[in-house]
Design a protein around this motif. Structure first.
Motif, mmCIF file in Angstrom:
data_model
loop_
_atom_site.group_PDB
_atom_site.id
_atom_site.type_symbol
_atom_site.label_atom_id
_atom_site.label_comp_id
_atom_site.label_asym_id
_atom_site.label_seq_id
_atom_site.Cartn_x
_atom_site.Cartn_y
_atom_site.Cartn_z
ATOM 1 N N ARG A 44 24.608 -72.849 139.306
ATOM 2 C CA ARG A 44 24.723 -72.479 140.716
ATOM 3 C C ARG A 44 25.984 -73.028 141.368
ATOM 4 N NH1 ARG A 44 21.103 -76.524 140.279
ATOM 5 N NH2 ARG A 44 21.305 -78.350 141.639
ATOM 6 N N LEU A 45 26.435 -74.248 140.976
ATOM 7 C CA LEU A 45 27.604 -74.825 141.627
ATOM 8 C C LEU A 45 28.850 -73.975 141.384
ATOM 9 C CD1 LEU A 45 27.048 -78.654 141.017
ATOM 10 C CD2 LEU A 45 26.565 -77.293 143.069
ATOM 11 N N ALA A 46 29.056 -73.582 140.132
ATOM 12 C CA ALA A 46 30.201 -72.731 139.816
ATOM 13 C C ALA A 46 30.053 -71.374 140.498
ATOM 14 C CB ALA A 46 30.329 -72.557 138.305
ATOM 15 N N GLY A 47 28.836 -70.830 140.480
ATOM 16 C CA GLY A 47 28.611 -69.533 141.117
ATOM 17 C C GLY A 47 28.817 -69.590 142.618
ATOM 18 N N LEU A 48 28.271 -70.622 143.256
ATOM 19 C CA LEU A 48 28.433 -70.750 144.701
ATOM 20 C C LEU A 48 29.888 -71.016 145.076
ATOM 21 C CD1 LEU A 48 25.243 -72.838 145.546
ATOM 22 C CD2 LEU A 48 25.694 -70.463 146.199
ATOM 23 N N GLY A 49 30.613 -71.782 144.227
ATOM 24 C CA GLY A 49 32.026 -72.023 144.486
ATOM 25 C C GLY A 49 32.831 -70.738 144.452
ATOM 26 N N LEU A 50 32.582 -69.909 143.424
ATOM 27 C CA LEU A 50 33.280 -68.627 143.342
ATOM 28 C C LEU A 50 32.892 -67.721 144.503
ATOM 29 C CD1 LEU A 50 33.091 -67.861 139.509
ATOM 30 C CD2 LEU A 50 35.168 -68.157 140.860
ATOM 31 N N LEU A 51 31.595 -67.735 144.858
ATOM 32 C CA LEU A 51 31.138 -66.903 145.968
ATOM 33 C C LEU A 51 31.822 -67.330 147.270
ATOM 34 C CD1 LEU A 51 29.266 -64.684 147.031
ATOM 35 C CD2 LEU A 51 27.492 -66.432 147.322
ATOM 36 N N ALA A 52 31.919 -68.647 147.485
ATOM 37 C CA ALA A 52 32.581 -69.140 148.697
ATOM 38 C C ALA A 52 34.048 -68.710 148.736
ATOM 39 C CB ALA A 52 32.463 -70.664 148.763
ATOM 40 N N LEU A 53 34.711 -68.785 147.573
ATOM 41 C CA LEU A 53 36.115 -68.372 147.514
ATOM 42 C C LEU A 53 36.263 -66.889 147.840
ATOM 43 C CD1 LEU A 53 39.069 -68.925 146.868
ATOM 44 C CD2 LEU A 53 38.538 -68.605 144.428
ATOM 45 N N VAL A 54 35.376 -66.074 147.291
ATOM 46 C CA VAL A 54 35.433 -64.631 147.558
ATOM 47 C C VAL A 54 35.161 -64.341 149.030
ATOM 48 C CG1 VAL A 54 34.344 -62.414 147.043
ATOM 49 C CG2 VAL A 54 34.853 -64.004 145.180
ATOM 50 N N VAL A 55 34.207 -65.085 149.600
ATOM 51 C CA VAL A 55 33.896 -64.885 151.024
ATOM 52 C C VAL A 55 35.101 -65.245 151.888
ATOM 53 C CG1 VAL A 55 32.504 -65.765 152.939
ATOM 54 C CG2 VAL A 55 31.404 -65.160 150.776
ATOM 55 N N VAL A 56 35.774 -66.365 151.567
ATOM 56 C CA VAL A 56 36.965 -66.768 152.321
ATOM 57 C C VAL A 56 38.047 -65.696 152.223
ATOM 58 C CG1 VAL A 56 38.873 -68.436 152.393
ATOM 59 C CG2 VAL A 56 36.518 -69.242 152.201
ATOM 60 N N LEU A 57 38.233 -65.157 151.026
ATOM 61 C CA LEU A 57 39.229 -64.096 150.860
ATOM 62 C C LEU A 57 38.836 -62.857 151.660
ATOM 63 C CD1 LEU A 57 39.920 -64.537 147.044
ATOM 64 C CD2 LEU A 57 41.544 -64.951 148.895
ATOM 65 N N ASN A 58 37.536 -62.545 151.708
ATOM 66 C CA ASN A 58 37.068 -61.423 152.526
ATOM 67 C C ASN A 58 37.378 -61.650 153.990
ATOM 68 O OD1 ASN A 58 35.730 -59.013 151.525
ATOM 69 N ND2 ASN A 58 34.369 -60.382 150.422
ATOM 70 N N LEU A 59 37.123 -62.865 154.455
ATOM 71 C CA LEU A 59 37.415 -63.178 155.849
ATOM 72 C C LEU A 59 38.914 -63.070 156.131
ATOM 73 C CD1 LEU A 59 35.037 -66.257 156.390
ATOM 74 C CD2 LEU A 59 34.663 -63.879 157.054
ATOM 75 N N GLY A 60 39.720 -63.518 155.146
ATOM 76 C CA GLY A 60 41.165 -63.404 155.304
ATOM 77 C C GLY A 60 41.619 -61.968 155.428
ATOM 78 N N ILE A 61 41.008 -61.086 154.640
ATOM 79 C CA ILE A 61 41.371 -59.665 154.696
ATOM 80 C C ILE A 61 40.969 -59.069 156.035
ATOM 81 C CG2 ILE A 61 40.810 -57.411 153.708
ATOM 82 C CD1 ILE A 61 40.759 -58.754 150.961
ATOM 83 N N MET A 113 35.185 -60.291 140.000
ATOM 84 C CA MET A 113 34.877 -59.932 138.605
ATOM 85 C C MET A 113 34.476 -61.162 137.798
ATOM 86 S SD MET A 113 37.881 -57.088 137.870
ATOM 87 C CE MET A 113 37.310 -56.783 136.201
ATOM 88 N N MET A 114 35.120 -62.294 138.070
ATOM 89 C CA MET A 114 34.763 -63.534 137.376
ATOM 90 C C MET A 114 33.326 -63.932 137.708
ATOM 91 S SD MET A 114 36.569 -67.300 137.585
ATOM 92 C CE MET A 114 38.155 -66.644 137.004
ATOM 93 N N LEU A 115 32.961 -63.833 138.985
ATOM 94 C CA LEU A 115 31.597 -64.162 139.393
ATOM 95 C C LEU A 115 30.591 -63.170 138.814
ATOM 96 C CD1 LEU A 115 29.601 -65.809 141.031
ATOM 97 C CD2 LEU A 115 30.240 -64.470 143.057
ATOM 98 N N GLN A 116 30.954 -61.897 138.775
ATOM 99 C CA GLN A 116 30.073 -60.895 138.176
ATOM 100 C C GLN A 116 29.739 -61.240 136.735
ATOM 101 O OE1 GLN A 116 32.367 -57.343 138.751
ATOM 102 N NE2 GLN A 116 31.456 -56.846 140.732
ATOM 103 N N MET A 117 30.740 -61.639 135.965
ATOM 104 C CA MET A 117 30.497 -61.954 134.557
ATOM 105 C C MET A 117 29.686 -63.234 134.396
ATOM 106 S SD MET A 117 30.504 -61.216 131.458
ATOM 107 C CE MET A 117 31.343 -59.643 131.586
ATOM 108 N N ARG A 118 29.936 -64.249 135.239
ATOM 109 C CA ARG A 118 29.136 -65.483 135.152
ATOM 110 C C ARG A 118 27.671 -65.183 135.445
ATOM 111 N NH1 ARG A 118 32.104 -70.468 134.928
ATOM 112 N NH2 ARG A 118 30.046 -71.446 134.977
ATOM 113 N N TRP A 119 27.434 -64.397 136.486
ATOM 114 C CA TRP A 119 26.053 -64.059 136.848
ATOM 115 C C TRP A 119 25.403 -63.212 135.756
ATOM 116 C CZ3 TRP A 119 24.511 -61.111 141.985
ATOM 117 C CH2 TRP A 119 23.119 -61.218 142.154
ATOM 118 N N ARG A 120 26.123 -62.224 135.259
ATOM 119 C CA ARG A 120 25.574 -61.374 134.204
ATOM 120 C C ARG A 120 25.301 -62.182 132.946
ATOM 121 N NH1 ARG A 120 28.626 -56.442 130.947
ATOM 122 N NH2 ARG A 120 26.845 -55.927 129.606
#
Length: 621
Positions: A44-61, A113-120
């Protein structure tokens, strides 16, 4: 011989209406139960970290889109005023904004895509663990509670994780966009006044209300039109998997099909299964056409709709060209955010179909696990470890039954097959099990292996006993010959010398120099070679109890005798229990377990091959 395909009917209705309705259910609680475990797992830590990064990038966009919206207003005002100096500055500013947008978009896609593969990866490991645990894969195949588990693990898990992330991140992006632009749209659109029933009405921020109404109407229409696509996508995945499985099965059985000249029948069967795909696809086409009509019309009209609504204020001189373009852009962002449901509906129905298939698969696994863990009922057969020295296998009051599924129910009942009996098998004894086909000889072996839950009684195993079962057709994994020979061990567990010696003793000396050759050995080796390879496997594993279920049926009598002598001489302390129909096998056994029908009428029915016959077991010295 004619090559015209014969007529083959594939059982089952092409598109059952009731099943389609059930498969179209949303089942949100069960879907959430699929999503939640990963975010509480060890990863979960790695997954949540990647999710947080993706969310920040979404907010930036989203922030960059806000900057672009403001840039639109200033840029078109400069054009309207023919301000060349501002025009050049604004082009440079756009270059920087665009550069940041490109970097953010690329990074968001990469880490998503990195998070997708970790979750899968995590979900695949979890599903495979439960599927293989408690031998659920075997029990599911016995009761036919679900279809194509391979497709559900390989394809549905991919669609589920990819779809869950893309849809949830898209929803998050829509919410943030809505919050960012609704204030801008409210401000730039201003109020609108009109008279109705002799009363003057004023609507502040009227463009926001138009955008909300437009999105709500579009979402409702899209859901009504597109909901049947969930069930149709569910069935499409099932029919595609059935068709693919039939193709693979034909490839694996190419030789017997060729010997039978069965090409017309196989072609007809494949066409029948493909016709299911085509019939379901035709329905998918019709509903997709309706949904596309709604979504495309909705999207196209949304281009001109804000201009039409804002035009009166512009032509009245209350809005500049830049203000009009900013309003149009802001309206597009707000309307697009509110239209997430409409824009994502096609993706959503495909994702929900995959989720429903995984929910059904998970429930089938849980049923199989409950069968294995239940202390009574269908799981009365127990294996007890006594802690005593090795003193043989003790069977006490063992009754065997066959599973019977009700015609309109998923419940599994039992039909008695073998009356209760008791037996002891001491180390070094040789038992021959005989009886008519279908009497339950192989079922006895499955019960002793602990994989047959239908029946009652107790099987007591000595501690540390090594048991090996050699069926008529042993499993040979795709891999090197060493891996196929040593299975379930890896080929590296045994030395090359030991592997080669076992092959030579089993009369497979021609294969001794091919240990590192990678192949599908189940297709490459003849049935007789496969059975001799299984005897070589027994030499490597040195079991205390060796069970042979017609393990020499593909061998000639001389080779069969050589294999039995090899086992007796190489494994003198091992108990050997054999199922065989040839009388010549009896010479290598001292005791017999014979299946006979319960009474004279049953004997007649058994000879006629009628169903429902039960048997009793007779032990003979």
């Amino acid at each position: 011989m004619s090559s015209t395909p014969t007529s083959v009917t594939v059982p089952g209705p092409a598109v059952p209406a009731r099943a389609l309705k059930i498969q179209s259910r949303l089942r949100m609680a069960a879907t959430w139960a699929l999503i939640k475990p990963y975010w509480k797992s060890e990863d979960r830590l790695a997954g949540l970290g990647l999710l947080a990064l993706v969310v920040v990038l979404n907010l930036g966009i989203v922030y960059i889109n806000v900057l672009l919206n403001e840039w639109n207003r200033v840029f078109y005002n400069a054009l309207e005023q023919r301000d060349y100096a501002s025009f050049k500055v604004l082009l440079l500013r756009f270059s920087w904004i665009a550069a940041f947008f490109i970097v953010a978009a690329i990074s968001r896609q990469y880490y998503t895509m990195m998070l997708q593969m970790r979750w899968r990866t995590w979900m695949t490991g979890r599903f495979m663990g439960h599927w293989l645990g408690h031998q659920a894969y075997y029990r599911i195949e016995q009761t036919h509670t679900t279809d194509n588990p391979d497709q559900r693990i390989a394809d549905d898990l991919r669609l589920f994780t990819d779809g869950a992330l893309s849809l949830s991140l898209g929803l998050l992006n829509s919410v943030v966009t809505l919050l960012s632009f609704v204030g801008i749209l409210w401000t730039v659109s201003g109020p609108i006044s009109f008279a109705l029933g002799g009363t003057e009405w004023t609507i502040p921020g009227y463009m926001v209300w138009f955008a909300a109404g437009y999105a709500v109407i579009g979402s409702l229409v899209a859901h009504v039109v597109g909901r049947p696509l969930i069930g149709l996508n569910f069935q499409q995945e099932q029919y595609e998997a059935d068709f693919r499985f039939t193709l693979v099965r034909l490839r694996e059985n190419s030789e017997p099909v060729a010997l039978y000249r069965g090409e017309p029948t196989e072609q007809a069967g494949l066409r029948a299964r493909f016709d299911r795909i085509r019939a379901n696809w035709n329905q998918l086409m019709r509903y997709t056409r309706r949904l596309t009509f709604v979504s495309s019309g909705y999207a196209q009209f949304a281009i001109i709709f804000p201009i039409l609504v804002a035009a009166p204020r512009y032509f009245a001189g209350k809005m500049t060209l830049g203000g009009l373009m900013q309003t149009s852009s802001a309206f597009g962002q707000v309307q697009g955010a509110l239209s997430w449901f409409v824009d994502s509906y096609a993706t959503l129905v495909g994702w929900k179909a995959a989720a429903n298939r995984l929910i059904d698969f998970q429930e089938a696994i849980r049923v199989a696990e409950r069968q294995d863990l239940a202390p009574g009922g269908v799981r009365d057969i127990e294996v007890e470890h006594t802690g005593k020295p090795q003193n043989g296998i003790t069977i006490d009051g063992l009754a065997l039954a066959l599973p019977v599924r009700a015609a309109r129910s998923a419940a599994v009942g039992q039909r008695p097959l073998v009356a209760p009996f008791s037996l002891s098998v001491a180390p070094g004894e040789r038992w021959l099990v005989s009886g008519p086909s279908g009497c339950g000889k192989s079922v006895l072996f499955r019960a002793l292996a602990g994989i047959w839950p239908y029946g009652s009684g107790t099987v007591t195993m000595p501690d540390g006993a090594r048991m090996l079962f050699l069926p008529q057709r042993s499993y040979l994994p795709i891999g090197t010959l060493a891996d196929a020979l040593a299975y379930p061990d890896a080929g590296t567990v045994h030395s090359a010398e030991a592997l080669q010696a076992a092959l030579r003793q089993a009369r497979l000396a021609a294969l001794a120099d091919q240990l590192d050759v990678f192949d599908n050995w189940a297709l490459r080796l003849s049935p007789g070679e496969q059975q001799r390879l299984a005897f070589a496997r027994a030499l490597l594993q040195k079991p205390d109890y060796l069970f042979l279920d017609e393990a020499t049926s593909a061998l000639d009598e001389e080779t069969e005798g050589a294999m039995y002598r090899l086992m007796v001489e190489s494994l003198p302390q091992a108990a050997i229990i054999s199922i065989a129909h040839r009388s010549t096998v009896a010479a290598y056994h001292q005791r017999r377990l014979r299946y006979v029908p319960q009474d004279g009428e049953a004997a007649r029915a058994a000879q006629a091959g009628e169903p429902g016959v039960s048997y009793r077991v007779v032990c003979e010295a």
